[in-house]
Design an enzyme around this catalytic site. Sequence first.
Site, PDB file in Angstrom:
ATOM      1  N   MET A 137       5.196   1.827  -0.618  1.00 25.05           N
ATOM      2  CA  MET A 137       5.460   3.249  -0.853  1.00 25.05           C
ATOM      3  C   MET A 137       4.324   3.945  -1.597  1.00 25.05           C
ATOM      4  O   MET A 137       4.377   5.142  -1.825  1.00 25.05           O
ATOM      5  CB  MET A 137       6.734   3.393  -1.704  1.00 25.05           C
ATOM      6  CG  MET A 137       8.005   2.982  -1.005  1.00 25.05           C
ATOM      7  SD  MET A 137       8.320   3.996   0.446  1.00 25.05           S
ATOM      8  CE  MET A 137       8.489   5.609  -0.317  1.00 25.05           C
ATOM      9  N   ARG A 138       3.297   3.170  -1.994  1.00 29.41           N
ATOM     10  CA  ARG A 138       2.271   3.769  -2.843  1.00 29.41           C
ATOM     11  C   ARG A 138       1.580   4.937  -2.139  1.00 29.41           C
ATOM     12  O   ARG A 138       1.300   5.962  -2.749  1.00 29.41           O
ATOM     13  CB  ARG A 138       1.246   2.717  -3.254  1.00 29.41           C
ATOM     14  CG  ARG A 138       0.421   3.155  -4.453  1.00 29.41           C
ATOM     15  CD  ARG A 138      -0.599   2.108  -4.835  1.00 29.41           C
ATOM     16  NE  ARG A 138       0.023   0.976  -5.498  1.00 29.41           N
ATOM     17  CZ  ARG A 138      -0.294  -0.296  -5.245  1.00 29.41           C
ATOM     18  NH1 ARG A 138      -1.212  -0.574  -4.357  1.00 29.41           N
ATOM     19  NH2 ARG A 138       0.307  -1.256  -5.877  1.00 29.41           N
ATOM     20  N   ALA A 139       1.363   4.789  -0.839  1.00 32.04           N
ATOM     21  CA  ALA A 139       0.670   5.832  -0.099  1.00 32.04           C
ATOM     22  C   ALA A 139       1.456   7.141  -0.142  1.00 32.04           C
ATOM     23  O   ALA A 139       0.884   8.209  -0.371  1.00 32.04           O
ATOM     24  CB  ALA A 139       0.450   5.395   1.347  1.00 32.04           C
TER      25      ALA A 139
END
Length: 644
Positions: free
Chosen positions: A275-277
């Site tokens: 989910m970092r993006a």
Amino acid sequence: MTPPFPFSAIVGLADLRLALLLNAVSPAIGGVLVRGEKGTAKSTMVRALAALLPDVTTVAGCRFGCDPAVPDRECPDGPHDAGGPVVRRAAALVELPVGATEDRLVGALDLQRALTEGIKAYEPGLLAAAHRGLLYVDEVNLLPDHLVDLLLDAAAMGRAYVERDGVSVRHAARFLLVGTMNPEEGELRPQLLDRFGLAVDVAAPREVDERSEVVRRRLAYDADPVGFAAAWASSEDSLAAQIAAARGRLASVVLPDGELRRIAGVCAAFEVDGMRADIVVARTATALAAWHGRPAVTGADVRDAARLALPHRRRRDPFDAPGLDEEALDRALRDAAPPGLDDDPPPSGPGGADPEGGGEAPEPGGDGSSAAAPQPGGTSTAPAAPPYRARLLAVPGTGSGARAGRRSPAYTRSGRVVGARRPDDRLVSVHLPATLLAAAPYQRARGRAGPLRVETADLRATVHKGREANLVLFVVDASGSMAARQRMRAVKGGVLSLLRDAYQRRDKVGLVTFRGTGAEVALPPTTSHEIAAARLRELPTGGRTPLAAGLHTAARVVAAERRRDPYRRPLLVLVTDGRATSGPDPVTVAPALHGVACVVVDCESGPVRLGLAGRLAVALDARYLRLEELSADGLRAVATGKAA
Ligand SMILES: [Zn+2]
């Protein structure tokens, strides 16, 4: 003091400019990784940015840069009294040198004083110095992995944490992180790559007008830095004011649900991990809206944010081309458009398409090589079979661990504790049982009346065993006998697999090839695995087999590299069928390679086998593997010469 080159006087580099400014507005984006060749003003721009950051007010006497309004509750110099004296200073620009130690980066406890004097003394490191400022790491790709890990952990959490032997210190470390690297000198591991918030590829401008303007301004600055800075002072002031204003607006910018969905859709379309993006794109788009003075994030903000935040997150393989396919991005943005907004095609960002950058990514699974077209002189260039997970090949014995990595066993700074020793300079890790045992015999002589008395001479440091990086020198037979029966396709696939493995294990690599009349150093030892892969793919095959010449050349490369980098142990990987049809018997060259760890990968195939490579392996005291045994996952079809 010479003023830095003004940020607003830098020509071109629109993407980099935007990425840096957005991080100045919102350091939570997670920093910028700048990739590009030397001489592209990367460092100039980073230093110029620091001068634009707003001043900071700190608690007087606090070495950790506490904000008097909200002092760090865990500050090692705290607690701080409210209303105490304060200091106002420029935001810090801290440069992390490539040779920095872990102690230098995170600070260190003085264990010697703690144990012998009972004083808990902590010396802050560069992470503390960079708090509320800019931390600049030039050549971040050359920094040892564990330091990059520490750096990125601190950047992500906004805190640094030091723990040694049960004594721990935490302090705030929020900084704008900028790393620069020249990909030709080696890539950053993919796991580290995607932890930078944004990534920008830069290249020198091709336009004549732009190039001449760059030179004109550079000459003017060098001739009179103070006068040049004065001429640009008003643009610098307004840029600094713009950053401060955008920071003030940031918290009130709205991210509408529709745009949030669009972000999720684009990230899903580009198949990024985790989910970092999504979070980085959302933060970047929000900072963009604040920068432009917009109350809410728009589709254009999302597009620009995705262009800066996604390219380095979707690279699956170190040998894929960088960059983001802009057409695919627009398609994904359209597909993920919020209902009712389809008529709002996001306009192109200020950077526009990078004419050099990428887009030309090779199709997934393709090996990127040209066809096996026969060439004059009986040579051809065989394509490579797809790479696979390679078996671990290591140098026997225990290395010094001077080159951090993941290949051969070595004494290292971290890893399994395997023993104790007298500390050589500074004590960083105490082996407590060994220290107490050393102190025990002297207790009566020291007049002990109560607890154990430990003196400096008793202190013992821990000895750790982990893994080190090596030089993996590939010596590849490219002669006609290898070209036969499509053997070369499997050979290239095998060596590519080992090359990718070497990249992941942080090794240096080199390539020696031999065919026809002699041997050639196709690639001197380097950390650039991409170039090695390219050389291997282009490698022509055909002609006679001067195997002895290949070994002679390899011995020469190993000896030269040993002078240059004496702490890096070499591993020679000889890929051959053992047939020598030109020059002396290769077995006679074995003494030249005495003491060098070797692996012989036997490529002989077919019903009648001569076992020459096996004989050579015995002479070289080498580990012997058949090509089919290179895969970590057992025998696989890749090595059987199956047609493309
Ligand atoms: Zn403090």
